[in-house]
Design a protein around this motif. Sequence first.
Motif, PDB file in Angstrom:
ATOM      1  N   ALA A 361      -8.601  -4.942  -1.931  1.00  0.00           N
ATOM      2  CA  ALA A 361      -8.388  -4.910  -3.656  1.00  0.00           C
ATOM      3  C   ALA A 361      -8.217  -4.418  -3.822  1.00  0.00           C
ATOM      4  O   ALA A 361      -8.168  -3.763  -5.060  1.00  0.00           O
ATOM      5  N   CYS A 362      -9.773  -3.767  -4.075  1.00  0.00           N
ATOM      6  CA  CYS A 362     -10.806  -3.106  -4.690  1.00  0.00           C
ATOM      7  C   CYS A 362      -9.549  -2.124  -5.077  1.00  0.00           C
ATOM      8  O   CYS A 362      -9.347  -1.163  -6.292  1.00  0.00           O
ATOM      9  N   ALA A 365      -7.084  -1.737  -7.227  1.00  0.00           N
ATOM     10  CA  ALA A 365      -7.321  -1.408  -8.612  1.00  0.00           C
ATOM     11  C   ALA A 365      -7.902   0.188  -9.261  1.00  0.00           C
ATOM     12  O   ALA A 365      -7.223   0.324  -9.813  1.00  0.00           O
ATOM     13  N   VAL A 368      -4.453   1.583  -9.632  1.00  0.00           N
ATOM     14  CA  VAL A 368      -3.611   1.305 -10.755  1.00  0.00           C
ATOM     15  C   VAL A 368      -4.497   2.049 -11.836  1.00  0.00           C
ATOM     16  O   VAL A 368      -4.231   2.943 -12.713  1.00  0.00           O
ATOM     17  N   VAL A 369      -5.713   1.994 -11.909  1.00  0.00           N
ATOM     18  CA  VAL A 369      -5.833   2.388 -12.906  1.00  0.00           C
ATOM     19  C   VAL A 369      -6.778   3.573 -13.440  1.00  0.00           C
ATOM     20  O   VAL A 369      -6.450   4.416 -14.178  1.00  0.00           O
TER      21      VAL A 369
END
Lengths: 375, 348
Positions: A361-362, A365, A368-369
């Motif tokens: 999940a990290c 993230a 995306v970032v």
Amino acid sequence: MASINVNNNNDVCQITCSGEWTLNQVAKVSSKLKKALAGTTKDSVVNIDITSVEVFDSAGAILLLDCSEKYIGKGYQVHITGASDEQQSMLAMYKKQLANVDGKQEQASSCMDRFERIGKKLVDYVLGSAHFFSFLGETFSALIYYIVHPSSIRFKAIIRNIEDAGVRALPIIALTSFLIGVVIAYQSAVQLEKFGASIFIVDMIGISVTRELSPLITAIVVAGRSGSSYTAQLGVMKITEEIDAMRTMSFDPYRFLVLPRIIALMIAMPLMIFFADLIGIFGGMFIANIQLNMSYSEFLSRLQSVLETKHVWVGIVKGPFFAGLIAAVGCYRGFQVSYNTESIGRYTTISVVNAIFLVIACDAAFSVVLTELGI
Amino acid sequence: MYTLLNIDNIECQYRGLSVVRNLSFEVNRGSIVGLLGPSGCGKTTVLRAIAGFEPLLSGQIQLRGITASKPGFTLAPEKRKLGMVFQDYALFPHLNLADNICFGLRKLTAQQKQQTAGQLLELVGMDGMEHRYAHELSGGQQQRIALARALAPEPEIILMDEPFSNLDIELRERLSVDVRNILKERGITGIIVTHDQHEAFAIADTIGVMEHGRILQWDTPYNLYHEPAERFVADFIGQGSFLRATVLSASSLETELGIINSEHTLLWPKGTQVDVLIRPDDIIHDPNGSIPAIISQKAFKGAEILYTLQLATGSTLLSLFPSHHNHEIGEQVCVNIEADHVVAFPAK
């Protein structure tokens, strides 16, 4: 003729049963017994004495158990005393049977119960998350203590943990990342050859390995290896009351057990990722040489021109984040182990599954970032 | 005297069940108190609540005049400055015995630590074993190290959870006297939890007898034995048997063994049926005695033999005879009753 005699004295309610407690007779005392029990409070002790019961059959036993178990379940102190051996074994047998019946009734529960269960699970989940955040808060406050009192930092423990979780993990990380490089090279070689774009295998391997694959693979290996061992170590220390013993001697377990592990892993992980980068690229280069007849010097010179350092840095920067998640989850689950050995296994599994999920999940993230930021 | 610890009407839960209720007591500085009760009565939970491991549902615990636990607040164990001996020892497996003992001594120099470890090992009778590890020791030895480790930082209060349960009787007796002396010498307040009355009697000044999460009687060992306030206490402390009796007057009872006079005024009306506690030492072996009895069981205790005597009426009595009065089971003996004070409870 069945009869009961209720003697309510302060905190002790003495219910003396006598006569024939058989199918034909118990109906007469059933309501009186229930009333007597309903009249007691949680603070009182209820003694049901069946010494003078002359005849006792299953109906009598079930009535007694039905009434007493209901109150015991609510935390009341109800004792059945004066049972002969025969009566005792009868009560034990029906108690077991009644428990089974209750279990079956639960299975045949209606739709509402299902919603109730979902609700309970949700509440548990929310409470669980709250506990995790309180764990993180405690860890953070211990970290602040470390920063304010640098002399309390346990360097020895940190270095030992770096050796355990980092140095000793190098062989397995080398093997897995080499194989990942091999797999990527094989898969892309076949596709790229079709278009005559073989030289792009270098871009493919260089960027995918450094940016995504080696951080992820390293994190998964570390979660399985060190995350689980943190849970097991702390779990055993909890069961043997070592953690309690430390706390009574004024040692804060967050400062002495949790932080050294988290810090050690956060230091070791970026280094391990860089190591995995090297081995992964070497694996790809090896296959490119065999499959596409690309010489090592050709591969390396192309790599130099296409692999920007930012990709390597992106991969390495993920390291401390992944490490923090894995170590925190491992330690948190270790503290959750309850006082039996079975729960160590359960929480170790949960710890690994949670850690891998959080790492992925990290990573998502990050993707995306970083894409939004154009890095 | 200064009240160091005040337990005020506390309630604790264990796995959703309330195991300790309405429990209150006070501990003065320098005193040693015991919590005595059968297993499962909640005594360890009380100790863990004092140490700060169990939250309270109601009531409060005050330590050195400051509230340490109340519903919704539990001061962390590491901030309470207590020593604790755990039932399962909780030694650190990766440290040798000297390091285990000195674990809590952070401010001492290496030499001082070595000295302390040496002294404490000598106290528990394990000198010279500094460099051994916990897994190389027997249960009893581990227990002694756990005790030494808790004593090392000289805490103001030491909590002991069955600290002598794995020791042989001789060592247990010696160590309980030694530990008592150390605590008294250094002014350390002690709280011991045990199911063994001899252990509690040997070490504690005051003992609370617990049953089902409540303290039934809080008293000196002498009074617990001789003046139990409740039937359970009479049953649990020491040996004895109950004999049915009828109240004759405010100071006498009639039993099948004859009339017994009571020093205390009996509060029951004349004619009430009561059960009188007869201790084995109230029954004296006397060849000219007035009470014939048949020996139904015997248990050799060394200096004495504990006989179970069957009376003609069917009641049983326990009696301690000096060891040389060696009778066989089934033999008839004559005894006399010499009860100087009466302990009676309403007939069951």
